[in-house]
Design a protein around this motif. Structure first.
Motif, PDB file in Angstrom:
ATOM      1  N   MET A  65       0.830  -1.209   0.000  1.00  0.00           N
ATOM      2  CA  MET A  65       0.000   0.000   0.000  1.00  0.00           C
ATOM      3  C   MET A  65       0.866   1.263   0.000  1.00  0.00           C
ATOM      4  O   MET A  65       0.537   2.263  -0.654  1.00  0.00           O
ATOM      5  N   LYS A  66       1.967   1.236   0.716  1.00  0.00           N
ATOM      6  CA  LYS A  66       2.862   2.399   0.741  1.00  0.00           C
ATOM      7  C   LYS A  66       3.435   2.664  -0.641  1.00  0.00           C
ATOM      8  O   LYS A  66       3.546   3.816  -1.072  1.00  0.00           O
ATOM      9  N   ARG A  67       3.815   1.612  -1.331  1.00  0.00           N
ATOM     10  CA  ARG A  67       4.335   1.777  -2.690  1.00  0.00           C
ATOM     11  C   ARG A  67       3.256   2.303  -3.630  1.00  0.00           C
ATOM     12  O   ARG A  67       3.512   3.180  -4.460  1.00  0.00           O
ATOM     13  N   LEU A  68       2.045   1.787  -3.489  1.00  0.00           N
ATOM     14  CA  LEU A  68       0.942   2.225  -4.340  1.00  0.00           C
ATOM     15  C   LEU A  68       0.585   3.686  -4.078  1.00  0.00           C
ATOM     16  O   LEU A  68       0.197   4.415  -4.996  1.00  0.00           O
ATOM     17  N   GLU A  69       0.748   4.106  -2.835  1.00  0.00           N
ATOM     18  CA  GLU A  69       0.487   5.509  -2.511  1.00  0.00           C
ATOM     19  C   GLU A  69       1.534   6.405  -3.177  1.00  0.00           C
ATOM     20  O   GLU A  69       1.202   7.471  -3.713  1.00  0.00           O
ATOM     21  N   SER A  70       2.794   5.974  -3.165  1.00  0.00           N
ATOM     22  CA  SER A  70       3.838   6.775  -3.810  1.00  0.00           C
ATOM     23  C   SER A  70       3.656   6.808  -5.320  1.00  0.00           C
ATOM     24  O   SER A  70       4.111   7.743  -5.989  1.00  0.00           O
ATOM     25  N   ASP A  71       2.962   5.801  -5.874  1.00  0.00           N
ATOM     26  CA  ASP A  71       2.662   5.757  -7.308  1.00  0.00           C
ATOM     27  C   ASP A  71       1.407   6.553  -7.656  1.00  0.00           C
ATOM     28  O   ASP A  71       1.006   6.582  -8.827  1.00  0.00           O
ATOM     29  N   HIS A  72       0.762   7.140  -6.649  1.00  0.00           N
ATOM     30  CA  HIS A  72      -0.472   7.913  -6.838  1.00  0.00           C
ATOM     31  C   HIS A  72      -1.639   7.036  -7.291  1.00  0.00           C
ATOM     32  O   HIS A  72      -2.560   7.531  -7.962  1.00  0.00           O
ATOM     33  N   LEU A  73      -1.592   5.766  -6.920  1.00  0.00           N
ATOM     34  CA  LEU A  73      -2.687   4.857  -7.260  1.00  0.00           C
ATOM     35  C   LEU A  73      -3.663   4.684  -6.100  1.00  0.00           C
ATOM     36  O   LEU A  73      -4.808   4.265  -6.320  1.00  0.00           O
ATOM     37  N   VAL A  74      -3.215   4.952  -4.885  1.00  0.00           N
ATOM     38  CA  VAL A  74      -4.107   4.947  -3.726  1.00  0.00           C
ATOM     39  C   VAL A  74      -3.867   6.215  -2.915  1.00  0.00           C
ATOM     40  O   VAL A  74      -2.827   6.865  -3.047  1.00  0.00           O
TER      41      VAL A  74
END
Length: 228
Positions: A65-74
C-alpha cells in the motif's frame, strides 16, 4: 519491475512468481487491479480483506500500500483508511505532455543501450505481437499488451530512475484508458504500431524509435479525446 500480464481476465488471480516476495506479489496484483479499474476509483482498500483474498499477511499488504500511494494509485487518509485514487480526465493533457517528452527519449536510449540479448528479446516480442494480433483479443488484453510493450522498452533503457518515472505515468495514462475502454473502437491498429517500434529499437535506430514513439503517444491522446 514485473510485467503486467496479458491474458488476465477479471476474477483471475495470478500466481506468485519464483523468488517474488509477498509484498512484491501483493503490489503487482493490486497495481494491476487499480490500473485496469477492477478496483474502482474511490473504493476502500481493507488490509484484512485483501490479506485473505491474496493469501498474504497484513504486513506485506501494508508495504504494498505504501508503494501504491507513492505511485499515486491509492490515497491514505488519517483515521479514515486507504482508498483507490480517483481518475481525473483533465489530467490527460499534463500526463501526455510529460510522456511526449520522456517516452521518445526512453525509446532512443533503449536503441542505444540495449544489450544483444535484450535486442533479440525485443525482436521476438515484435513477432509475438504480430501473432497475437492475428487472433481475437479483448480490448482489455490489448491494453495489457500495450503496457507490457512499454515496460519492456523502459527496462531496455538500463536506467532504473527513468524506468520508475515512466511506469508511473504510463500507469496513470492507462487508468484513463480503462475509464473509457468500452467507448473506444478496436485498438489493435494502435497496438500494431509497437511491432515496428520494437524492431527499430532492436536494430539500434534511435532516431526512428523516437519518432515512432512520439507518434504513438500522440495517437493515444487523440484516441482518448475522440471519445470524451
Amino acid at each position: 519491475m514485473s510485467d503486467l500480464s496479458v491474458g488476465i481476465e477479471e476474477g483471475d488471480l495470478p500466481a506468485r512468481q519464483d523468488n517474488e516476495s509477498y509484498a512484491d506479489y501483493a503490489y503487482r496484483v493490486l497495481c494491476d487491479e487499480l490500473i485496469v479499474l477492477d478496483i474502482k476509483p474511490g473504493a476502500p482498500l481493507n488490509d484484512e480483506q485483501i490479506s485473505r483474498r491474496l493469501g498474504v499477511g497484513r504486513t506485506p499488504i501494508r508495504e504494498a500500500m505504501k508503494r501504491l500511494e507513492s505511485d499515486h494509485l491509492v490515497v491514505a487518509y488519517p483515521r479514515r483508511g486507504t482508498f483507490a485514487a480517483g481518475v481525473d480526465i483533465t489530467d490527460l493533457a499534463e500526463i501526455s505532455e510529460i510522456r511526449q517528452l520522456l517516452e521518445p527519449a526512453a525509446a532512443a536510449r533503449a536503441a542505444r543501450m540495449a544489450s544483444a540479448r535484450t535486442r533479440q528479446e525485443l525482436k521476438q516480442f515484435a513477432q509475438e505481437i504480430e501473432r497475437l494480433l492475428g487472433g481475437r483479443q479483448s480490448q482489455r488484453n490489448l491494453m495489457r499488451l500495450d503496457m507490457r510493450v512499454h515496460r519492456s522498452i523502459y527496462r531496455a533503457t538500463g536506467s532504473r530512475h527513468l524506468e520508475d518515472v515512466l511506469v508511473r505515468y504510463d500507469n496513470l495514462a492507462t487508468r484513463i484508458w480503462s475509464l473509457v475502454l468500452e467507448k473506444l473502437p478496436p485498438v489493435s491498429e494502435h497496438i500494431a504500431q509497437h511491432v515496428e517500434l520494437l524492431e527499430r529499437i532492436a536494430d539500434g535506430d534511435a532516431d526512428a524509435a523516437a519518432q515512432l514513439t512520439t507518434r504513438h503517444v500522440t495517437d493515444f491522446e487523440n484516441l482518448i479525446r475522440g471519445v470524451l
